[in-house]
Design a protein around this motif. Structure first.
Motif, PDB file in Angstrom:
ATOM      1  N   ILE A   1       2.485   1.809  -3.435  1.00 29.90           N
ATOM      2  CA  ILE A   1       1.530   2.361  -4.404  1.00 29.90           C
ATOM      3  C   ILE A   1       1.331   3.855  -4.167  1.00 29.90           C
ATOM      4  CG2 ILE A   1      -0.904   2.362  -5.093  1.00 29.90           C
ATOM      5  CD1 ILE A   1      -0.912  -0.668  -4.657  1.00 29.90           C
ATOM      6  N   ALA A   2       1.253   4.235  -2.902  1.00 32.12           N
ATOM      7  CA  ALA A   2       1.067   5.650  -2.561  1.00 32.12           C
ATOM      8  C   ALA A   2       2.248   6.496  -3.033  1.00 32.12           C
ATOM      9  CB  ALA A   2       0.877   5.805  -1.054  1.00 32.12           C
ATOM     10  N   ARG A   3       3.446   5.922  -3.015  1.00 32.36           N
ATOM     11  CA  ARG A   3       4.635   6.664  -3.402  1.00 32.36           C
ATOM     12  C   ARG A   3       4.870   6.682  -4.911  1.00 32.36           C
ATOM     13  NH1 ARG A   3       9.737   4.632  -0.189  1.00 32.36           N
ATOM     14  NH2 ARG A   3      10.644   6.198  -1.616  1.00 32.36           N
TER      15      ARG A   3
ATOM     16  N   GLY B   1       2.602   5.170  -7.398  1.00 30.45           N
ATOM     17  CA  GLY B   1       1.455   4.957  -8.271  1.00 30.45           C
ATOM     18  C   GLY B   1       1.281   3.467  -8.508  1.00 30.45           C
ATOM     19  N   GLU B   2       0.049   3.040  -8.743  1.00 26.56           N
ATOM     20  CA  GLU B   2      -0.259   1.615  -8.811  1.00 26.56           C
ATOM     21  C   GLU B   2       0.516   0.884  -9.906  1.00 26.56           C
ATOM     22  OE1 GLU B   2      -4.393   0.067  -8.085  1.00 26.56           O
ATOM     23  OE2 GLU B   2      -4.171  -0.500 -10.209  1.00 26.56           O
TER      24      GLU B   2
ATOM     25  N   THR C   1       0.822  -1.205   0.000  1.00 24.00           N
ATOM     26  CA  THR C   1       0.000   0.000   0.000  1.00 24.00           C
ATOM     27  C   THR C   1       0.860   1.261   0.000  1.00 24.00           C
ATOM     28  OG1 THR C   1      -1.748  -1.159   1.209  1.00 24.00           O
ATOM     29  CG2 THR C   1      -1.841   1.241   1.189  1.00 24.00           C
ATOM     30  N   ASN C   2       1.921   1.245   0.804  1.00 21.87           N
ATOM     31  CA  ASN C   2       2.816   2.401   0.861  1.00 21.87           C
ATOM     32  C   ASN C   2       3.552   2.607  -0.454  1.00 21.87           C
ATOM     33  OD1 ASN C   2       2.147   2.903   3.551  1.00 21.87           O
ATOM     34  ND2 ASN C   2       3.739   1.525   4.318  1.00 21.87           N
TER      35      ASN C   2
END
Length: 245
Positions: free
Chosen positions: A90-92, A94-95, A87-88
């Motif tokens: 992806i947040a940094r 992008g997916e 999750t982290n």
């Protein structure tokens, strides 16, 4: 009619080949820089093994297996356990970019973990005393296990798709396909963690390696621990508890 049948045969053959290669860490449906790096690292491994196999020792095989085993499952549990870094990431990044990196790491792990197991089995061959007494019987059993496991794994991968095989649905925390109950999944809730692991036991039996059998059992137990702690809760969350047997 023949053209349609040929097209269908070609499509199935392509899917089988992609599934086999994907299980080895090689993804060919689309070549990206990261996938190319993984492919190069795999062929580098094959080349080095070919030229320097005689330098592989018992201690190296044991150490390499332990190292790859720990690396694989530390990354897996750290990715999808409580407060996993997927999750982290992806947040940094992008997916799409985040998953591209994770996919590359997973592909690398698939091949090198298999390599470490093969080294272990070959370097500890004939450590199983019963093997010398029932050599022919063990060979027959081993090949049956390998063939059945290979069919189940390839079949299962073709049904769920390579992305799910690489845990993309868990990485993005949403379904990327429908929940299917067909093929081996019609008879077993988790065929690839169960019957699909028989190939490891089969390879160990072919070499008469008790270390290989123990390593295969350790890997399978750890996979089930991951399934019940991380993968099953994910499936229940996105598809509902009634989907699982």
């Amino acid at each position: 009619m023949r053209q349609i049948q040929f097209a269908q045969l070609l499509k199935v053959s392509k899917s089988i080949m992609q599934s086999i290669l994907a299980a080895s860490g090689i993804l060919i449906d689309k070549i990206t820089p990261l996938r190319l790096i993984v492919i190069v690292s795999i062929f580098a491994n094959i080349t080095l093994t070919y030229f320097y196999y005689n330098y592989i020792t018992f201690n190296f095989a044991i150490s390499f297996f332990i190292f790859m085993f720990l690396m694989r499952y530390v990354i897996l549990f750290a990715s999808f356990g409580n407060k996993g870094f997927a999750t982290n990431l992806i947040a940094r990044l992008g997916e799409e970019r985040a998953y591209a990196y994770y996919e590359a790491v997973t592909g690398f792990m698939f091949f090198y973990r298999s390599t470490s197991f093969n080294f272990l089995v070959l370097q500890t061959a004939f450590s199983l005393e019963l093997f010398s007494l029932y050599h022919s019987t063990f060979i027959v059993i081993a090949w049956i296990m390998i063939i059945v496991a290979t069919i189940v794994n390839v079949w299962g991968t073709m049904i769920i798709g390579v992305d799910v095989y690489y845990y993309k649905d868990m990485f993005v925390r949403r379904p990327i396909g429908k929940f299917v109950v067909k093929g081996p999944f019609k008879y077993f809730s988790n065929p690839m963690y169960g019957i699909g692991q028989l190939n490891s036991y089969g390879l160990a039996l072919l070499s008469g390696s008790i270390f290989g059998i123990l390593a295969a059992a350790l890997n399978q137990i750890t996979m089930y621990i991951f399934y019940y702690l991380c993968e099953k809760p994910h499936i229940e969350r996105v598809f509902g508890k009634n989907k699982l047997k």
